[in-house]
Scaffold this motif. Structure first.
Motif, mmCIF file in Angstrom:
data_model
loop_
_atom_site.group_PDB
_atom_site.id
_atom_site.type_symbol
_atom_site.label_atom_id
_atom_site.label_comp_id
_atom_site.label_asym_id
_atom_site.label_seq_id
_atom_site.Cartn_x
_atom_site.Cartn_y
_atom_site.Cartn_z
ATOM 1 N N MET A 23 10.673 -1.441 17.210
ATOM 2 C CA MET A 23 9.231 -1.723 17.253
ATOM 3 C C MET A 23 8.826 -2.748 16.191
ATOM 4 O O MET A 23 9.566 -3.003 15.236
ATOM 5 C CB MET A 23 8.442 -0.428 17.042
ATOM 6 C CG MET A 23 8.387 0.402 18.304
ATOM 7 S SD MET A 23 7.251 1.780 18.145
ATOM 8 C CE MET A 23 8.259 2.863 17.186
ATOM 9 N N LYS A 24 7.629 -3.284 16.376
ATOM 10 C CA LYS A 24 7.039 -4.168 15.377
ATOM 11 C C LYS A 24 6.041 -3.336 14.564
ATOM 12 O O LYS A 24 5.285 -2.554 15.135
ATOM 13 C CB LYS A 24 6.320 -5.335 16.047
ATOM 14 C CG LYS A 24 7.254 -6.237 16.827
ATOM 15 C CD LYS A 24 6.487 -7.443 17.368
ATOM 16 C CE LYS A 24 7.423 -8.467 17.985
ATOM 17 N NZ LYS A 24 8.018 -8.015 19.245
ATOM 18 N N VAL A 25 6.067 -3.535 13.259
ATOM 19 C CA VAL A 25 5.252 -2.709 12.365
ATOM 20 C C VAL A 25 4.094 -3.511 11.792
ATOM 21 O O VAL A 25 4.280 -4.649 11.345
ATOM 22 C CB VAL A 25 6.133 -2.168 11.209
ATOM 23 C CG1 VAL A 25 5.271 -1.492 10.144
ATOM 24 C CG2 VAL A 25 7.174 -1.203 11.748
ATOM 25 N N ILE A 26 2.907 -2.930 11.829
ATOM 26 C CA ILE A 26 1.765 -3.481 11.095
ATOM 27 C C ILE A 26 1.662 -2.635 9.830
ATOM 28 O O ILE A 26 1.214 -1.479 9.878
ATOM 29 C CB ILE A 26 0.469 -3.408 11.921
ATOM 30 C CG1 ILE A 26 0.611 -4.228 13.207
ATOM 31 C CG2 ILE A 26 -0.725 -3.896 11.092
ATOM 32 C CD1 ILE A 26 -0.601 -4.165 14.143
ATOM 33 N N LEU A 27 2.137 -3.181 8.729
ATOM 34 C CA LEU A 27 2.258 -2.438 7.472
ATOM 35 C C LEU A 27 1.007 -2.674 6.615
ATOM 36 O O LEU A 27 0.747 -3.796 6.187
ATOM 37 C CB LEU A 27 3.512 -2.920 6.728
ATOM 38 C CG LEU A 27 3.729 -2.426 5.310
ATOM 39 C CD1 LEU A 27 3.861 -0.919 5.255
ATOM 40 C CD2 LEU A 27 4.970 -3.085 4.728
ATOM 41 N N CYS A 28 0.264 -1.597 6.389
ATOM 42 C CA CYS A 28 -1.005 -1.730 5.655
ATOM 43 C C CYS A 28 -0.826 -1.438 4.172
ATOM 44 O O CYS A 28 -0.156 -0.468 3.803
ATOM 45 C CB CYS A 28 -2.030 -0.733 6.187
ATOM 46 S SG CYS A 28 -2.366 -0.894 7.934
ATOM 47 N N LEU A 29 -1.453 -2.243 3.358
ATOM 48 C CA LEU A 29 -1.487 -1.970 1.925
ATOM 49 C C LEU A 29 -2.744 -2.596 1.333
ATOM 50 O O LEU A 29 -3.382 -3.435 1.967
ATOM 51 C CB LEU A 29 -0.216 -2.499 1.242
ATOM 52 C CG LEU A 29 0.202 -3.949 1.527
ATOM 53 C CD1 LEU A 29 -0.462 -4.900 0.551
ATOM 54 C CD2 LEU A 29 1.718 -4.081 1.443
ATOM 55 N N GLY A 30 -3.103 -2.136 0.154
ATOM 56 C CA GLY A 30 -4.317 -2.683 -0.474
ATOM 57 C C GLY A 30 -4.770 -1.794 -1.612
ATOM 58 O O GLY A 30 -4.381 -0.626 -1.711
ATOM 59 N N GLU A 31 -5.606 -2.361 -2.468
ATOM 60 C CA GLU A 31 -6.043 -1.663 -3.676
ATOM 61 C C GLU A 31 -7.305 -0.840 -3.427
ATOM 62 O O GLU A 31 -8.083 -1.159 -2.536
ATOM 63 C CB GLU A 31 -6.300 -2.681 -4.801
ATOM 64 C CG GLU A 31 -7.648 -3.410 -4.767
ATOM 65 C CD GLU A 31 -7.768 -4.470 -3.672
ATOM 66 O OE1 GLU A 31 -6.820 -4.656 -2.893
ATOM 67 O OE2 GLU A 31 -8.847 -5.111 -3.608
ATOM 68 N N VAL A 32 -7.520 0.192 -4.233
ATOM 69 C CA VAL A 32 -8.789 0.924 -4.202
ATOM 70 C C VAL A 32 -9.769 0.232 -5.159
ATOM 71 O O VAL A 32 -9.380 -0.627 -5.960
ATOM 72 C CB VAL A 32 -8.615 2.421 -4.568
ATOM 73 C CG1 VAL A 32 -7.690 3.124 -3.578
ATOM 74 C CG2 VAL A 32 -8.111 2.595 -5.990
ATOM 75 N N LYS A 33 -11.031 0.632 -5.043
ATOM 76 C CA LYS A 33 -12.094 -0.039 -5.804
ATOM 77 C C LYS A 33 -11.823 -0.057 -7.317
ATOM 78 O O LYS A 33 -11.980 -1.086 -7.987
ATOM 79 C CB LYS A 33 -13.414 0.687 -5.524
ATOM 80 C CG LYS A 33 -14.631 0.045 -6.097
ATOM 81 C CD LYS A 33 -15.847 0.803 -5.607
ATOM 82 C CE LYS A 33 -17.021 0.611 -6.536
ATOM 83 N NZ LYS A 33 -18.025 1.664 -6.350
ATOM 84 N N GLU A 34 -11.395 1.093 -7.846
ATOM 85 C CA GLU A 34 -11.170 1.190 -9.291
ATOM 86 C C GLU A 34 -10.090 0.203 -9.736
ATOM 87 O O GLU A 34 -10.160 -0.353 -10.831
ATOM 88 C CB GLU A 34 -10.744 2.617 -9.684
ATOM 89 C CG GLU A 34 -11.817 3.681 -9.518
ATOM 90 C CD GLU A 34 -12.110 4.035 -8.057
ATOM 91 O OE1 GLU A 34 -11.244 3.795 -7.186
ATOM 92 O OE2 GLU A 34 -13.216 4.540 -7.787
ATOM 93 N N GLN A 35 -9.097 0.016 -8.896
ATOM 94 C CA GLN A 35 -8.013 -0.911 -9.253
ATOM 95 C C GLN A 35 -8.512 -2.350 -9.254
ATOM 96 O O GLN A 35 -8.173 -3.143 -10.124
ATOM 97 C CB GLN A 35 -6.839 -0.732 -8.272
ATOM 98 C CG GLN A 35 -6.161 0.623 -8.442
ATOM 99 C CD GLN A 35 -5.243 0.997 -7.291
ATOM 100 O OE1 GLN A 35 -5.453 0.571 -6.152
ATOM 101 N NE2 GLN A 35 -4.238 1.805 -7.567
ATOM 102 N N ARG A 36 -9.372 -2.691 -8.255
ATOM 103 C CA ARG A 36 -9.936 -4.059 -8.261
ATOM 104 C C ARG A 36 -10.799 -4.258 -9.504
ATOM 105 O O ARG A 36 -10.696 -5.284 -10.190
ATOM 106 C CB ARG A 36 -10.727 -4.364 -6.987
ATOM 107 C CG ARG A 36 -11.315 -5.788 -7.006
ATOM 108 C CD ARG A 36 -11.587 -6.372 -5.651
ATOM 109 N NE ARG A 36 -10.425 -6.843 -4.918
ATOM 110 C CZ ARG A 36 -9.931 -8.083 -4.943
ATOM 111 N NH1 ARG A 36 -10.464 -9.021 -5.715
ATOM 112 N NH2 ARG A 36 -8.889 -8.422 -4.198
ATOM 113 N N LEU A 37 -11.636 -3.252 -9.798
ATOM 114 C CA LEU A 37 -12.532 -3.392 -10.961
ATOM 115 C C LEU A 37 -11.735 -3.481 -12.266
ATOM 116 O O LEU A 37 -12.162 -4.127 -13.224
ATOM 117 C CB LEU A 37 -13.512 -2.210 -11.015
ATOM 118 C CG LEU A 37 -14.554 -2.175 -9.883
ATOM 119 C CD1 LEU A 37 -15.436 -0.934 -9.980
ATOM 120 C CD2 LEU A 37 -15.420 -3.439 -9.887
#
Ligand code: PEP
Length: 255
Positions: free
Chosen positions: A125-139
């Protein structure tokens, strides 16, 4: 987008929405709106019980149907879970892995996201791999470190050959389902950071070929600006993927 280098992918994440009958109706309504829009791949990721009906409705169109998750074990005592082999058996080609809602509400970790990714890839299969920071990490100013670490951990042990079947969805968690969207500059900057990490892991040439989507309240009003950025190769869309006209407008922005 950079269509000369990599495929643009517009994917909907239906989450826990649409019965089989509702999915059929949705596909019937969206099909004429996106027909012939071949400058991007168009995918809807559906709840398990809705996949078969959506696939049937999408047959012969330019719409592909995916799943929203997959378990990492081939089979066994994992009540409520679905294996990669099961998804392949019904013809599923794409699967979302590591969505922030799975990480937040179902205790998924980078380790299990990595295992799920490997299981899906091994099944073809092909994977759509999600990642990203939470608000506190961006701040706190640590977005680059967070997405860099996720990219490395989630892709650990995955070869450059396997990476051809991975799409990365950069989804700042603070922007998902909140109506808050990253600015095009923020989206571009972080997608470029992810591409640089991919270059460290796999070399610059391979990194240039990987589709990196943005996700987080992408809609008909902001898609064109986001997709105009060179490192934003598409979108993973939640809320706006439930409304045919809104989703079609995003597909149009990618043409
Ligand atoms: C998502 O679920 O991946 C998502 C981006 O949702 P929304 O578009 O509703 O923010």
């Amino acid at each position: 987008m950079n269509p000369a280098k990599r495929r643009t992918v517009i994917a909907g994440n239906w989450k826990m929405n649409f019965t089989p009958a509702q999915a059929r109706e949705f596909i019937a309504n969206v099909t004429p709106l996106v027909a012939g829009k071949d400058n991007c791949d168009i995918i809807f990721c559906a709840p398990y019980v809705t996949i078969a009906a959506a696939m049937e409705a999408a047959e012969g169109t330019n719409i592909k149907i995916g799943a929203e998750n997959v378990h990492f074990a081939p089979k066994g005592a994992y009540t409520g879970e679905v294996s990669a082999e099961m998804l392949r058996a019904i013809g599923v080609e794409y699967v979302i892995v590591g969505h922030s809602e799975r990480r937040q509400y179902f205790a998924e970790t980078d380790e299990t996201v990595n295992l799920r990714t490997k299981a899906a890839l091994a099944a073809g299969m092909k994977v759509i791999l999600c990642l990203g920071e939470v608000k506190e990490q961006r701040l706190a100013g640590i977005t680059d470190e967070v997405v860099g670490m996720q990219t490395k951990l989630d892709l650990a042990g995955i070869s450059a050959e396997e990476l051809k079947n991975v799409i990365i969805a950069y989804e700042p968690v603070w922007a998902i389902g909140t109506g808050l969207t990253a600015t095009p500059e923020q989206a571009e900057e972080t997608c470029a950071v992810i591409r640089n990490v991919l270059a460290d892991l796999y070399g610059a040439e391979v990194a240039e070929t990987v589709t990196i989507q943005y996700g987080g309240s992408m809609n008909d009003a902001n898609a064109a600006e986001l997709l105009a950025k060179p490192n934003v190769d598409g979108g993973l869309i939640g809320g706006a993927s439930l409304v045919p006209e809104k989703f079609a407008a995003i597909v149009n922005a990618a043409q």
